[in-house]
Design a protein around this motif. Structure first.
Motif, PDB file in Angstrom:
ATOM      1  N   MET A   9     -74.905-153.247 -16.067  1.00 36.81           N
ATOM      2  CA  MET A   9     -76.296-153.083 -16.447  1.00 36.81           C
ATOM      3  C   MET A   9     -76.322-152.208 -17.695  1.00 36.81           C
ATOM      4  SD  MET A   9     -78.101-154.609 -14.046  1.00 36.81           S
ATOM      5  CE  MET A   9     -79.648-153.866 -13.576  1.00 36.81           C
ATOM      6  N   SER A  11     -79.013-150.596 -21.074  1.00 41.66           N
ATOM      7  CA  SER A  11     -80.340-150.429 -21.660  1.00 41.66           C
ATOM      8  C   SER A  11     -80.457-151.392 -22.842  1.00 41.66           C
ATOM      9  CB  SER A  11     -80.515-148.981 -22.132  1.00 41.66           C
ATOM     10  OG  SER A  11     -79.570-148.680 -23.150  1.00 41.66           O
ATOM     11  N   TRP A  25     -81.925-144.960 -14.231  1.00 42.80           N
ATOM     12  CA  TRP A  25     -82.858-145.798 -14.978  1.00 42.80           C
ATOM     13  C   TRP A  25     -82.657-147.291 -14.700  1.00 42.80           C
ATOM     14  CZ3 TRP A  25     -80.014-149.008 -18.012  1.00 42.80           C
ATOM     15  CH2 TRP A  25     -78.699-148.603 -18.279  1.00 42.80           C
ATOM     16  N   PHE A  26     -81.590-147.668 -13.988  1.00 45.06           N
ATOM     17  CA  PHE A  26     -81.379-149.075 -13.640  1.00 45.06           C
ATOM     18  C   PHE A  26     -82.575-149.587 -12.868  1.00 45.06           C
ATOM     19  CE2 PHE A  26     -76.435-149.283 -13.132  1.00 45.06           C
ATOM     20  CZ  PHE A  26     -76.278-148.904 -14.444  1.00 45.06           C
ATOM     21  N   VAL A  27     -83.034-150.772 -13.200  1.00 43.00           N
ATOM     22  CA  VAL A  27     -84.072-151.432 -12.413  1.00 43.00           C
ATOM     23  C   VAL A  27     -83.352-152.207 -11.313  1.00 43.00           C
ATOM     24  CG1 VAL A  27     -85.918-153.139 -12.427  1.00 43.00           C
ATOM     25  CG2 VAL A  27     -85.606-151.627 -14.407  1.00 43.00           C
ATOM     26  N   ASN A 139     -81.710-153.937 -19.118  1.00 45.51           N
ATOM     27  CA  ASN A 139     -82.851-153.276 -18.490  1.00 45.51           C
ATOM     28  C   ASN A 139     -83.903-152.930 -19.530  1.00 45.51           C
ATOM     29  OD1 ASN A 139     -82.170-151.938 -15.432  1.00 45.51           O
ATOM     30  ND2 ASN A 139     -80.512-152.896 -16.569  1.00 45.51           N
ATOM     31  N   SER A 169     -88.917-158.189 -13.065  1.00 42.47           N
ATOM     32  CA  SER A 169     -88.887-156.756 -13.376  1.00 42.47           C
ATOM     33  C   SER A 169     -88.724-156.474 -14.863  1.00 42.47           C
ATOM     34  CB  SER A 169     -87.740-156.089 -12.625  1.00 42.47           C
ATOM     35  OG  SER A 169     -86.505-156.616 -13.091  1.00 42.47           O
ATOM     36  N   VAL A 171     -85.776-157.191 -16.338  1.00 40.44           N
ATOM     37  CA  VAL A 171     -84.329-157.288 -16.543  1.00 40.44           C
ATOM     38  C   VAL A 171     -84.007-158.717 -16.950  1.00 40.44           C
ATOM     39  CG1 VAL A 171     -82.068-157.230 -15.389  1.00 40.44           C
ATOM     40  CG2 VAL A 171     -83.760-155.446 -14.909  1.00 40.44           C
TER      41      VAL A 171
END
Length: 181
Positions: A9, A11, A25-27, A139, A169, A171
């Motif tokens: 994952m 940003s 901060w990971f969704v 993300n 979401s 993502v």
């Protein structure tokens, strides 16, 4: 030959962890959990560098649910020059030649091999052409600073996009394969 898949994952600005190894901060929600369940059913082995292994080993043994059952039961290898032991269930510590060990694992029978996190370790495998697929969950956040996912890559590596999966979401999951594969 078994396939090695790197799954991480990041940003939008390319960091896979914020300063201080922060991954809060990971969704992570139901749709992502379903994707993980679908795509990792054929996993037979997980590979980690030391830092990611220590974070995972601190979390998963006491977690519950389908993903926890998978994480705790699957064969795992941690690659480290500093660890003296690996206590997490089904984990083998590798202190020697990581490239040779991954080449050996690729030749064995079994399911797909996944790398989670472990940017430095993954860069070593990328440099040796041992990663067959990259799965990146982007993300919807800008971190501004942190640990970049791809660093210490010795040369340009052209990738072909093979799959895109946007989630509600925000993502977006991208699948890439090395162009020379």
């Amino acid at each position: 030959m078994r396939k090695v898949i790197m799954w991480d994952m990041v940003s939008v600005d390319g960091f896979f962890e914020a300063p201080g190894h922060d991954i809060s901060w990971f969704v992570f929600e139901e749709e992502l959990a379903a994707y993980i369940g679908e795509t990792q059913r054929d996993a037979g082995t997980l590979l980690f560098g030391r830092v990611t292994y220590e974070m995972m080993a601190a979390y998963w043994p006491s977690a519950e649910g389908e993903i926890a059952t998978f994480m705790n039961g699957v064969e795992k290898f941690v690659f480290s020059r500093t660890l003296t032991g690996a206590e997490w269930n089904n984990t083998t510590l590798v202190t020697g030649d990581a490239v040779a060990e991954v080449e050996r694992l690729k030749q064995r029978e079994g399911g797909t091999i996944f790398i989670f996190g472990s940017a430095d370790f993954a860069a070593t495998l990328t440099a040796k052409g041992l990663v067959d697929e990259y799965r990146i969950g982007i993300n919807p956040v800008l971190l501004g600073k942190g640990m970049p996912l791809f660093q210490n890559i010795p040369e340009r590596t052209k990738l072909n996009l093979t799959h895109v999966r946007p989630l509600k979401s925000g993502v977006v999951i991208l699948h890439y394969q090395p162009a020379d594969a």
